[in-house]
Enzyme design. Structure first.
Site, PDB file in Angstrom:
ATOM      1  N   LYS A  10      23.186  23.846 -28.712  1.00 13.74           N
ATOM      2  CA  LYS A  10      24.598  24.003 -29.032  1.00 13.74           C
ATOM      3  C   LYS A  10      25.481  23.500 -27.887  1.00 13.74           C
ATOM      4  O   LYS A  10      24.997  23.270 -26.774  1.00 13.74           O
ATOM      5  CB  LYS A  10      24.883  25.475 -29.346  1.00 13.74           C
ATOM      6  N   TYR A  50      26.450  25.655 -42.231  1.00 11.12           N
ATOM      7  CA  TYR A  50      26.725  27.097 -42.244  1.00 11.12           C
ATOM      8  C   TYR A  50      27.279  27.563 -43.583  1.00 11.12           C
ATOM      9  O   TYR A  50      28.032  28.538 -43.641  1.00 11.12           O
ATOM     10  CB  TYR A  50      27.716  27.443 -41.123  1.00 11.12           C
ATOM     11  N   PHE A  58      33.460  35.545 -38.918  1.00  7.74           N
ATOM     12  CA  PHE A  58      33.027  34.780 -37.736  1.00  7.74           C
ATOM     13  C   PHE A  58      32.889  33.283 -38.009  1.00  7.74           C
ATOM     14  O   PHE A  58      32.615  32.498 -37.099  1.00  7.74           O
ATOM     15  CB  PHE A  58      31.697  35.323 -37.187  1.00  7.74           C
ATOM     16  N   ARG A  86      11.393  29.835 -32.902  1.00  6.74           N
ATOM     17  CA  ARG A  86      12.245  31.030 -32.926  1.00  6.74           C
ATOM     18  C   ARG A  86      11.773  32.052 -31.899  1.00  6.74           C
ATOM     19  O   ARG A  86      12.580  32.716 -31.254  1.00  6.74           O
ATOM     20  CB  ARG A  86      12.324  31.603 -34.330  1.00  6.74           C
ATOM     21  N   THR A  92      18.766  36.620 -31.006  1.00  6.78           N
ATOM     22  CA  THR A  92      20.098  36.025 -31.093  1.00  6.78           C
ATOM     23  C   THR A  92      20.989  36.415 -29.914  1.00  6.78           C
ATOM     24  O   THR A  92      21.704  35.588 -29.366  1.00  6.78           O
ATOM     25  CB  THR A  92      20.772  36.442 -32.418  1.00  6.78           C
ATOM     26  N   ARG A 103      16.863  31.979 -24.498  1.00  2.97           N
ATOM     27  CA  ARG A 103      18.064  32.808 -24.405  1.00  2.97           C
ATOM     28  C   ARG A 103      17.932  33.892 -23.341  1.00  2.97           C
ATOM     29  O   ARG A 103      18.906  34.213 -22.666  1.00  2.97           O
ATOM     30  CB  ARG A 103      18.374  33.428 -25.764  1.00  2.97           C
ATOM     31  N   ASN A 117      24.887  31.199 -27.722  1.00  2.00           N
ATOM     32  CA  ASN A 117      23.505  31.536 -27.393  1.00  2.00           C
ATOM     33  C   ASN A 117      22.578  30.324 -27.291  1.00  2.00           C
ATOM     34  O   ASN A 117      21.389  30.425 -27.550  1.00  2.00           O
ATOM     35  CB  ASN A 117      22.958  32.577 -28.374  1.00  2.00           C
ATOM     36  N   HIS A 120      19.891  26.808 -31.775  1.00  2.15           N
ATOM     37  CA  HIS A 120      19.680  27.202 -33.166  1.00  2.15           C
ATOM     38  C   HIS A 120      18.306  26.689 -33.567  1.00  2.15           C
ATOM     39  O   HIS A 120      17.912  25.587 -33.171  1.00  2.15           O
ATOM     40  CB  HIS A 120      20.723  26.556 -34.085  1.00  2.15           C
ATOM     41  N   GLU A 131      18.421  21.832 -43.560  1.00  2.00           N
ATOM     42  CA  GLU A 131      19.141  21.509 -42.325  1.00  2.00           C
ATOM     43  C   GLU A 131      18.763  20.128 -41.782  1.00  2.00           C
ATOM     44  O   GLU A 131      19.631  19.397 -41.314  1.00  2.00           O
ATOM     45  CB  GLU A 131      18.881  22.591 -41.280  1.00  2.00           C
TER      46      GLU A 131
END
Length: 139
Positions: A10, A50, A58, A86, A92, A103, A117, A120, A131
């Protein structure tokens, strides 16, 4: 069974110069990089990505954050890569993410209106296919 997943570094991760470290961790885990591209996300691309969050409180802050700067879009491949990435990414919330995860080691809560964070990762084979089709339509 070999699968593919979409991974995004990100804008906060790109801005902080963490793209190389995140790519290193993906490769160190043994996953193959199929595609890597630095992209400027558009409102149209983000509304597709999204779509399940459109209308939620949000959503707008999330889109604003994702448009703050470039995003490194990655397709990685390997056995159980969706679950594996993941796990590598961590939970998250960077505050509670385990040490050793992306993270947990590199992220923190900045007290902003949307959680920044770093990464993704697709959460299922279905979302991965959807995606990847959004970010890399030629794959």
């Amino acid at each position: 069974m070999t699968e593919r997943t979409l991974i995004l570094v990100k804008p906060d991760g790109v801005r902080r110069g963490l793209s190389g470290e995140i790519l290193r961790r993906i490769e160190a885990k043994g996953y193959t990089l199929v595609a890597v591209e630095l992209r400027e996300a558009t409102p149209e691309l983000l509304s597709q990505h999204y779509e399940e969050h459109v209308g939620k409180p949000f959503y707008e802050p999330l889109v604003e954050f994702m448009m703050e700067g470039p995003t490194l879009a990655i397709v990685a491949e390997g056995n159980a890569v969706i679950e594996g990435f993941r796990s590598l990414a961590g939970t998250t919330n960077p505050t509670s993410a385990a040490p050793g995860t992306i993270r947990g080691d590199l992220g923190r809560d900045w007290g902003l209106k949307v959680m920044q964070n770093l990464v993704h990762g697709s959460d299922s084979e279905e979302s991965s296919a959807r995606e990847i089709g959004i970010w890399f339509p030629n794959l």
